[in-house]
Motif scaffolding. Sequence first.
Motif: not given
Length: 245
Positions: A69-71, A75-79, A109-111
């Motif tokens: 996760l730290d990389l 946008a990818a983190l939100r996912q 929020i997730a659409g």
Amino acid sequence: MIRLEGVAKSFAAGQRLFEAVAPTSLHIGQGEVFGIIGFSGAGKSTLLRLINLLERPTAGEVWVGQQRLDLLDAAALRQARRRIGMIFQQFNLLHNRSALDNVCFPLRIAGLKEAAIAARARQCLDIVGLADKAEQYPAQLSGGQKQRVAIARALATEPKVLLCDEPTSALDPHTTRELLAVLRDINRRLGVTIVIVSHSLSVVRALCDRVAVMEGGRVVEELPLRQAQLPEPRSDAARRLFEAA
Ligand SMILES: Nc1ncnc2c1ncn2[C@@H]1O[C@H](COP(=O)(O)OP(=O)(O)O)[C@@H](O)[C@H]1O
Ligand SMILES: [Mg+2]
């Protein structure tokens, strides 16, 4: 499922750095219920918040599932965070929204489509036993009911992991037992991996397979909790926590 490898977190304190979490490695298995226990200021919340990157580590690696996760970019983190639910001591509900709307929030929020949102939100309220409270506002609910709405909201996006920061510390003993039963049920029925922070040995004992004991930003001991007899603690911190119980 969750792998922390040498994660640390320092905060700026004037000209100096304060190390809230010293380099720590923890492995939590899929489907496990893992406790983090310690007195106030030990670094429990910071360690928990490192798991979903609410705190960005100043060192080390955070793995959840196959993802580091730290990389990830924002946008990818939100996912990725949709797979990690979280609940808090003070519930953190939106006060001007009904229970149902609170649970709908992460799905909007997730659409998701509006029809799917309402159906999923009702399903989640049903999981926590609050199907009949969907139209109530937080002010009309008891503490235990508010926390169950918060759990329903956390489950909405079908997370694999649920992080709980002192989820029962604002509740009376009876309501605490009820809420622990809800969490146990979610772990058993849905297979959700649970990490729970508490200052209470009785809470982690009632729920957890294993517990990490924290003091001064360090995990000083990890103990198994599934046997009838409490294991003999080696650390001073664990001994004091056990005595306080
Ligand atoms: N955002 C922050 N800025 C500066 N210091 C912080 C911050 N968050 C936590 N700390 C400090 O880190 C230490 C551990 O805090 P925390 O993780 O909240 O402990 P616990 O949850 O075990 O009570 C405390 O000394 C706290 O004051
Ligand atoms: Mg805390």
